[in-house]
Design an enzyme around this catalytic site. Structure first.
Site, short mmCIF file in Angstrom:
data_model
loop_
_atom_site.label_atom_id
_atom_site.label_comp_id
_atom_site.label_asym_id
_atom_site.label_seq_id
_atom_site.Cartn_x
_atom_site.Cartn_y
_atom_site.Cartn_z
N ASP A 1 -13.14 6.77 -12.31
CA ASP A 1 -12.02 7.99 -12.28
C ASP A 1 -11.68 8.24 -13.63
O ASP A 1 -11.59 9.45 -13.94
CB ASP A 1 -10.92 7.15 -11.55
CG ASP A 1 -11.15 6.73 -10.22
OD1 ASP A 1 -12.34 7.05 -9.67
OD2 ASP A 1 -10.48 6.01 -9.53
N LEU B 1 -8.40 11.38 -4.78
CA LEU B 1 -8.87 12.22 -6.12
C LEU B 1 -8.54 12.05 -7.50
O LEU B 1 -8.59 12.66 -8.55
CB LEU B 1 -8.47 13.79 -5.65
CG LEU B 1 -9.22 14.32 -4.08
CD1 LEU B 1 -8.70 15.57 -4.13
CD2 LEU B 1 -10.53 14.29 -4.24
C1 GLA Z 1 -11.81 4.00 -6.67
C2 GLA Z 1 -12.08 3.20 -7.85
C3 GLA Z 1 -13.24 3.58 -8.62
C4 GLA Z 1 -14.49 3.31 -7.80
C5 GLA Z 1 -14.10 4.06 -6.36
C6 GLA Z 1 -15.39 4.04 -5.28
O1 GLA Z 1 -11.81 5.34 -6.79
O2 GLA Z 1 -10.78 3.43 -8.58
O3 GLA Z 1 -13.11 2.80 -9.80
O4 GLA Z 1 -14.75 2.03 -7.37
O5 GLA Z 1 -13.09 3.74 -5.77
O6 GLA Z 1 -16.52 4.62 -5.74
#
Ligand code: GLA
Length: 384
Positions: free
Chosen positions: A176, A129
Site C-alpha cells: 500500500d 483502497l
Molecule cells: C492489505 C495489506 C497489504 C497487502 C494486502 C493484500 O492491503 O496492507 O500489505 O498484504 O492487504 O494483498
C-alpha cells in the site's frame, strides 16, 4: 480541474476557520487498487498495483514550536501532539498514522517541523483502497517539504510501512505504501517485493479499470490476515526457504505433500498468484482478452477455495461484474473479506458496465455498491 479547484477552496476555508490563517503547503498521496497479487507482498512475491485518483490531501502551515495540530474534514475531528513526546492517541485513532510517521522519521534522524494541517481525503475509508497508507504517505511528504530534505520514494514507503507495523500495530506488507509513494501517472506498477524494485506497466488503450465497492462489513479482515501470514510462514519454514517467493510452481507441486493440507492450500495460492502477476501484466499490455479473463478467474477462485479470504458478497459481486456489458475479467482487491473488487472493462462500455453492476448487485443483496472507474495517478507529492 474545476472540482480540484473547488476542493482546494473548501479545504482552505476550513483551514482559515480552524487556524485563522492560510495554508502555505499542499501535499497529496493516492490510494491504490491491486490489479493482481493478493497477499503476495509479505511473501516477497510480485504485485501489479495501481495508484488511483482518490487521494488524501494535507494543507499545512509550519509552526514555530514543536506541535502538530491536525483537523480531519472526513471525520470532523481534531488531534494534536508534540514532536518531543509522541504517544498513541487512544481516542482519535486516525491520528496514530500521523504520529507513527513522525516517530519513525525522527528515529531515523530526520529533523521535523511542527505544523497546523487540515486533512481531506477522497479515498473511501475501510474499503480496502489504502486510506491509511495514503495518510501515512502524505504525512511523510509534508514533513519532507517542511524539513527541506528529500526521501526517495522507496525509502519513504518503507518508513511509512514501519510506522504502520510498529506504531499503529498493523502487520501489513509494503504494497500500500509503496504504491502510494512510487506511483507514476498513467501507469500501473509491477512491484517485486523481494528487492523493492518496480517497473511501470502501461495498460493497452481501451482497457478500463473499474473498482466495485461492495459496501459490506469487513469484520474478519484483521485477525484472518494474521492467520494467513502465519500459515505462509509455516509453509516457507517447512519448505526450507525464507519466503514463498523462493519456490517455483513446479517445485511446489513436487513438494506439496511435505505440508499439512491447510498450509499447502495457502502456499499454492500465493505461489500461483505471484506467477499470475507477470502473466496479467503481459495480458494487459497486449489486450489479450482471453488471458485477462482466465487469470482473473483463477485469482478469484484461488482466493475463495485456497486462501479462503472470500465472503458471500464477493461471489454475488463477481457474478454481477462478469455478466455486465464490456466485462473482460474481475477479481478481489485488497486483503479480501469484502471491501472492493476490481474489473477490467472495455473502455467504451464502462458506463453501461457500472449501471448493470449496480442493478444486479442491489437486486441480489439489497446493498447499493459504489462503482468507480479509475485511472493511474501520480505518487505522493506536493500540489502546486
Ligand atoms: C492489505 C495489506 C497489504 C497487502 C494486502 C493484500 O492491503 O496492507 O500489505 O498484504 O492487504 O494483498
Amino acid at each position: 480541474m474545476n472540482s480540484q479547484r473547488h476542493r482546494r477552496g473548501q479545504v482552505a476555508e476550513v483551514f482559515r476557520h480552524r487556524f485563522h490563517d492560510r495554508p502555505t503547503l499542499w501535499c497529496r498521496a493516492p490510494g491504490r487498487v491491486d490489479l493482481m497479487g493478493s497477499h503476495t507482498d509479505y511473501n516477497l512475491g510480485y504485485v501489479l498495483t495501481l495508484p488511483i485518483g482518490c487521494d488524501t490531501w494535507i494543507a499545512a502551515r509550519p509552526r514555530t514550536d514543536r506541535s502538530v495540530r491536525l483537523y480531519t474534514m472526513n471525520l470532523g475531528a481534531e488531534s494534536g501532539f508534540s514532536l518531543d513526546r509522541i504517544a498513541p492517541d487512544s481516542q482519535q485513532r486516525w491520528n496514530n498514522y500521523v504520529r507513527g510517521v513522525a516517530q519513525v522519521l525522527q528515529a531515523d534522524g530526520f529533523k521535523l517541523t511542527g505544523f497546523d494541517g487540515v486533512i481531506h481525503s477522497t479515498v473511501p475509508l475501510s474499503s480496502g483502497l489504502s486510506s491509511s497508507a495514503a495518510l501515512e504517505c502524505v504525512t511523510a511528504t509534508v514533513f519532507e517539504a517542511l524539513g527541506g530534505w528529500k526521501l526517495d520514494s522507496v525509502r519513504k514507503a518503507v518508513l511509512c510501512q514501519r510506522a504502520e507495523n510498529q506504531f499503529v500495530g498493523v502487520n501489513c506488507g509494503v504494497l500500500d505504501q509503496y504504491t502510494s509513494c512510487a506511483g507514476q501517472e498513467g501507469c500501473a506498477l509491477l512491484l517485486d517485493c523481494r528487492d523493492l524494485s518496480s517497473r511501470p506497466v502501461k495498460l493497452a488503450p481501451g482497457i478500463g479499470v473499474v473498482i466495485c465497492d461492495m459496501r459490506s462489513k469487513r469484520e474478519l479482515a484483521g485477525s484472518e490476515y494474521g492467520r494467513r501470514r502465519a500459515d505462509c510462514k509455516e509453509g516457507a519454514r517447512r519448505l526450507g526457504v525464507k519466503a514463498l517467493r523462493e519456490i517455483s510452481p513446479a517445485e511446489f507441486y513436487r513438494r506439496a505433500g511435505e505440508l499439512p493440507s491447510g498450509v499447502a492450500k495457502r502456499c499454492q495460492f500465493i505461489i500461483e498468484e505471484s506467477e499470475r502477476v507477470l502473466d496479467l501484466a503481459a495480458a494487459l499490455q497486449h489486450f489479450d482478452r482471453a488471458a485477462i479473463r482466465r487469470l482473473t478467474a483463477e485469482s478469484f477462485d484461488g482466493a475463495r477455495d485456497l486462501y479462503e479470504i472470500s465472503v458471500p458478497a464477493m461471489q454475488t459481486m463477481v457474478q454481477a461484474m462478469m455478466q455486465a456489458p464490456g466485462a473482460m475479467g474481475a477479481r478481489q482487491a485488497g486483503a479480501g473479506f469484502g471491501g472492493c473488487m476490481v474489473a477490467f472493462v472495455e473502455e467504451a462500455q464502462v458506463k453501461n458496465f457500472a449501471a448493470a453492476v449496480r442493478e444486479a448487485y442491489f437486486t441480489s443483496i439489497r446493498i447499493k455498491p459504489e462503482i468507480y472507474p479509475v485511472a493511474a495517478a501520480a505518487g505522493a507529492g506536493t500540489i502546486t
